[in-house]
Design an enzyme around this catalytic site. Structure first.
Site, PDB file in Angstrom:
ATOM      1  N   GLY A   1       0.862  -1.191   0.000  1.00 56.88           N
ATOM      2  CA  GLY A   1       0.000   0.000   0.000  1.00 56.88           C
ATOM      3  C   GLY A   1       0.889   1.229   0.000  1.00 56.88           C
ATOM      4  O   GLY A   1       2.094   1.141   0.242  1.00 56.88           O
TER       5      GLY A   1
ATOM      6  N   GLY B   1       2.721   3.651   1.442  1.00 60.11           N
ATOM      7  CA  GLY B   1       3.213   3.911   2.794  1.00 60.11           C
ATOM      8  C   GLY B   1       3.613   5.351   3.012  1.00 60.11           C
ATOM      9  O   GLY B   1       3.616   5.857   4.131  1.00 60.11           O
TER      10      GLY B   1
ATOM     11  N   ASP C   1       8.719   5.914   8.094  1.00 61.10           N
ATOM     12  CA  ASP C   1       8.400   7.282   8.520  1.00 61.10           C
ATOM     13  C   ASP C   1       7.516   8.032   7.522  1.00 61.10           C
ATOM     14  O   ASP C   1       7.066   9.150   7.789  1.00 61.10           O
ATOM     15  CB  ASP C   1       9.688   8.076   8.806  1.00 61.10           C
TER      16      ASP C   1
ATOM     17  N   ARG D   1       3.717  13.686  -8.140  1.00 59.14           N
ATOM     18  CA  ARG D   1       3.837  12.749  -9.272  1.00 59.14           C
ATOM     19  C   ARG D   1       2.552  12.738 -10.086  1.00 59.14           C
ATOM     20  O   ARG D   1       1.460  12.751  -9.544  1.00 59.14           O
ATOM     21  CB  ARG D   1       4.136  11.348  -8.734  1.00 59.14           C
TER      22      ARG D   1
ATOM     23  N   ARG E   1      -1.398  -0.864 -10.210  1.00 61.95           N
ATOM     24  CA  ARG E   1      -0.233  -1.720 -10.494  1.00 61.95           C
ATOM     25  C   ARG E   1      -0.659  -3.168 -10.589  1.00 61.95           C
ATOM     26  O   ARG E   1      -1.775  -3.511 -10.181  1.00 61.95           O
ATOM     27  CB  ARG E   1       0.760  -1.639  -9.315  1.00 61.95           C
TER      28      ARG E   1
ATOM     29  N   ASP F   1       4.698  -4.579  -7.564  1.00 62.46           N
ATOM     30  CA  ASP F   1       4.053  -3.337  -7.120  1.00 62.46           C
ATOM     31  C   ASP F   1       4.623  -2.123  -7.851  1.00 62.46           C
ATOM     32  O   ASP F   1       4.111  -1.015  -7.701  1.00 62.46           O
ATOM     33  CB  ASP F   1       4.189  -3.154  -5.603  1.00 62.46           C
ATOM     34  N   ASN F   2       5.672  -2.328  -8.625  1.00 63.56           N
ATOM     35  CA  ASN F   2       6.235  -1.226  -9.409  1.00 63.56           C
ATOM     36  C   ASN F   2       5.987  -1.422 -10.896  1.00 63.56           C
ATOM     37  O   ASN F   2       6.689  -0.843 -11.723  1.00 63.56           O
ATOM     38  CB  ASN F   2       7.735  -1.095  -9.140  1.00 63.56           C
TER      39      ASN F   2
END
Ligand code: AMP
Ligand code: MG
Length: 483
Positions: A90, A92, A125, A176, A183, A251-252
Site C-alpha cells: 500500500g 506507505g 516514517d 507525481r 499496479r 508493485d512497481n
C-alpha cells in the site's frame, strides 16, 4: 482555514467509488516550512494548470490544511511480489490528491510522494529525502523526452523537516503525475478479496484505461493481452536505451504501461548484459538482461489474479492464461527488433537481424563500449571505442550491415539512426554530482543537466554531458531505493 485554491486542478475522485477495501482516506502531515525547489512549467501548461498560482504558492500543497479545491486525499491499498516474495503493501508514504481531468478529458492521478506516514507505512516514517525525489524528477523527465511512457513530476518541494536515514537529510516531497497508480500489485491485492470485488475493480480498470474493451466478449482476457502488449513494448524501449529499472517488483509495474517508481534505476554506460546498480539487488534478479524475463514473470502474477474471471473451471482458465502469456516473448522481440534495426540504420526485415544485432552487442561487451555512443556513432568509427573500431570483427560486421542498406537509402539510413539513437542520457556521475550539489543548496548543476536531457537527440553545447561515466566510477556506483 483559508479558502481553498484550485491551482487549476479539476479533480474528480473516481477511486473513491470503489469499495472501501481499496483505499484509506488520509490526512497529510503538516511540515515546518515547505518551499518549492523545482516546478515543471511545461508539464503544468500541458495539464492546463494555473502556473503563477503553483509557482507562487504550490508549496502550500505540502500542508494538509491548504489542499487544492476538491482534493480528497487517499492512500491506495496494494500487494506485491518483492524480489519474488509476496507482501501486503500500500502507499506507505504517498497520497493521491485526486484525478485531474483536462479539457480534452485526459485524466491524470496527482500524487504526493513523501507526504507522511499512512496506514500502510508498516513502521516507515512516510517521508522522502530531497536527493531521491530530485532523482525521480530528473530521470522521469529524461525518459519522457526519450519518448518512453513514464509517470512525470510536477515539482519537488522541500518540507523544511529533516529525514533520518544513515545520515540526516533534508526532507522533500514529489508531486507525481501518472495515468494512474494502479499496479500489478493492486490486482494482487484485489485477488485476496471476494470475487465480486475483484470483478468490480477489473471493470473499473477496463473502463478507465481500456475503454475499447468494455463491450468485448472475454474482456478480462483482452485486458491481460493489452497489459502484456504495453509492458512488452515498454521493456523493449528500456532495453534499447540501456535503462535499468532496478526494482521490477510487481508493485512497481503499472497497469497503464508507464515506467514508474524511479528508485535505484540508472542508465548503463559501458555495455554488459549483467549490469546491476541497485545496492539491494545482490543476486542480479533485476539486471539489465533479465528485465524482459522478469516482465513476463510479473505478468504471470497478473494473469493469476484474473483466473477467476476467465472461467469457473480453473484448468480452462489457466490454459487460456498460459496461451496469452506465451505471446509476451514474440511481442517483446518484435518491438525490440524494430527499434534495434533502426538503431543500426536498417529499415527492412530479414531473418538474420537478430544475429546481426547480437554480434554487435557481443563486440560492445568485449570492449566495454558505451551503449549510447556506440549506436549513435556507428558510422563514425573515429568516435567509437578504438579497440572495437580497429578490430577485424567490427570491419566484417560493418560490411555485413552495409549489405542491408542499398546505396540510394544511405541518407535515409542515417536519418533513421539519428532518430533512434539518443546522444544524451543522464550520465550516472553527472546525476550524482548534481544531486549532491542540490542537497547542499546549489541547484545550478541540476538545472543545467535537466536542460540537456530535455533534448536527448541534439548535441549539447558542453561536451562533458556526452562523456560516459568512467569504468572505475561504475564499478563502485550503487543506487538505493525507498530513500
Ligand atoms: P518502493 O520500493 O518505493 O516501491 O516502496 C515499496 C513499499 O514501501 C511501498 O509500499 C512504499 O509505500 C513503502 N515505503 C517506502 N519507503 C517508505 C517510507 N519511508 N515510509 C513508509 N513506507 C515506505
Ligand atoms: Mg513502489
Amino acid at each position: 482555514m483559508t479558502s481553498p485554491v484550485s491551482f487549476g486542478f479539476n479533480f474528480i475522485n473516481s477511486y473513491l467509488t470503489l469499495p472501501k477495501d481499496f483505499y484509506t482516506q488520509q490526512t497529510i502531515k503538516q511540515f515546518r516550512a515547505p518551499q518549492n525547489i523545482i516546478f515543471n512549467q511545461e508539464l503544468a501548461q500541458a495539464l492546463e494548470l494555473n502556473i503563477s498560482e503553483l509557482e507562487q504558492e504550490g508549496f502550500i500543497i505540502a500542508n494538509g490544511d491548504k489542499l487544492p479545491q476538491n482534493a480528497q486525499p487517499i492512500s491506495q491499498a496494494y500487494c506485491g511480489h518483492q524480489f519474488g516474495h509476496f507482501v501486503k503493501l500500500g502507499d506507505g508514504r504517498a497520497v493521491l490528491l485526486g484525478e485531474h481531468v483536462t479539457s480534452q478529458m485526459s485524466r491524470f492521478d496527482i500524487q504526493l510522494k513523501g507526504s507522511g506516514p499512512t496506514i500502510y507505512a508498516r513502521g516507515g516514517d512516510g517521508l522522502a529525502a530531497m536527493g531521491p525525489m530530485l532523482r525521480e524528477y530528473l530521470i522521469s523527465e529524461a525518459m519522457y523526452h526519450l519518448g518512453i511512457p513514464t509517470t512525470r513530476s510536477l515539482g519537488v518541494m522541500s518540507t523544511g523537516d529533516p529525514v533520518f536515514r544513515e545520515t540526516t537529510l533534508p526532507g522533500a516531497m514529489l508531486i507525481r503525475v501518472a495515468k494512474s497508480h494502479i499496479r500489478v500489485g493492486t490486482f494482487e491485492y484485489a485477488a485476496t478479496l471476494e470475487k465480486s470485488l475483484l470483478q468490480n475493480f477489473s471493470d473499473y480498470v477496463i473502463e478507465r484505461h481500456f475503454p475499447e474493451l468494455i463491450n468485448e466478449e472475454n474482456r478480462y482476457e483482452k485486458l491481460l493481452q493489452a497489459v502484456i502488449n504495453n509492458q512488452a513494448r515498454l521493456i523493449a524501449q528500456w532495453m534499447c536505451v540501456g535503462f535499468i529499472h532496478g526494482v521490477m517488483n510487481t508493485d512497481n509495474m503499472s497497469i497503464p504501461g508507464e515506467s514508474i517508481d524511479y528508485g535505484p534505476c540508472a542508465f548503463m554506460n559501458h555495455y554488459h548484459p549483467n549490469t546491476v546498480f541497485s545496492s539491494i539487488d545482490r543476486h542480479g534478479r533485476y539486471a539489465y538482461q533479465n528485465q524482459p524475463i522478469i516482465g513476463q514473470w510479473n505478468l504471470t502474477r497478473f494473469a493469476e489474479t484474473l483466473l477467476p474471471l476467465f472461467n469457473d473451471d480453473i484448468e480452462v482458465a489457466k490454459e487460456k492464461a498460459l496461451e496469452l502469456l506465451d505471446t509476451f516473448k514474440h511481442v517483446y522481440t518484435q518491438h525490440w527488433l524494430q527499434i534495434m534495426r533502426h538503431k543500426i540504420g536498417i529499415k527492412t526485415q530479414s531473418d538474420d537481424d537478430l544475429e546481426l544485432i547480437e554480434d554487435l552487442l557481443k563486440m560492445m561487451e568485449t570492449h566495454q563500449a558505451d551503449f549510447t555512443l556506440t549506436f549513435r556513432h556507428l558510422n563514425q568509427p573515429e568516435l567509437l571505442d578504438p579497440g572495437m573500431a580497429s578490430s577485424e570483427a567490427f570491419r566484417q560486421w560493418v560490411l555485413k550491415r552495409n549489405e542491408r542498406i542499398p546505396e540510394h537509402q544511405q541518407q535515409h539510413s542515417q536519418q533513421l539512426m539519428d532518430a533512434a539513437n539518443p546522444l544524451v542520457i543522464p550520465r550516472n556521475h553527472l546525476v550524482e554530482e548534481s544531486l549532491e550539489q542540490a542537497t547542499q543548496g546549489n541547484m545550478n548543476p541540476f538545472h543545467d543537466l535537466l536542460e540537456v536531457i530535455k533534448n536527448p537527440f541534439s548535441s549539447p553545447k558542453d561536451s562533458r554531458y556526452l562523456e560516459p561515466s568512467s569504468i572505475e566510477f561504475e564499478q563502485t556506483f550503487k543506487t538505493f531505493c525507498g530513500t
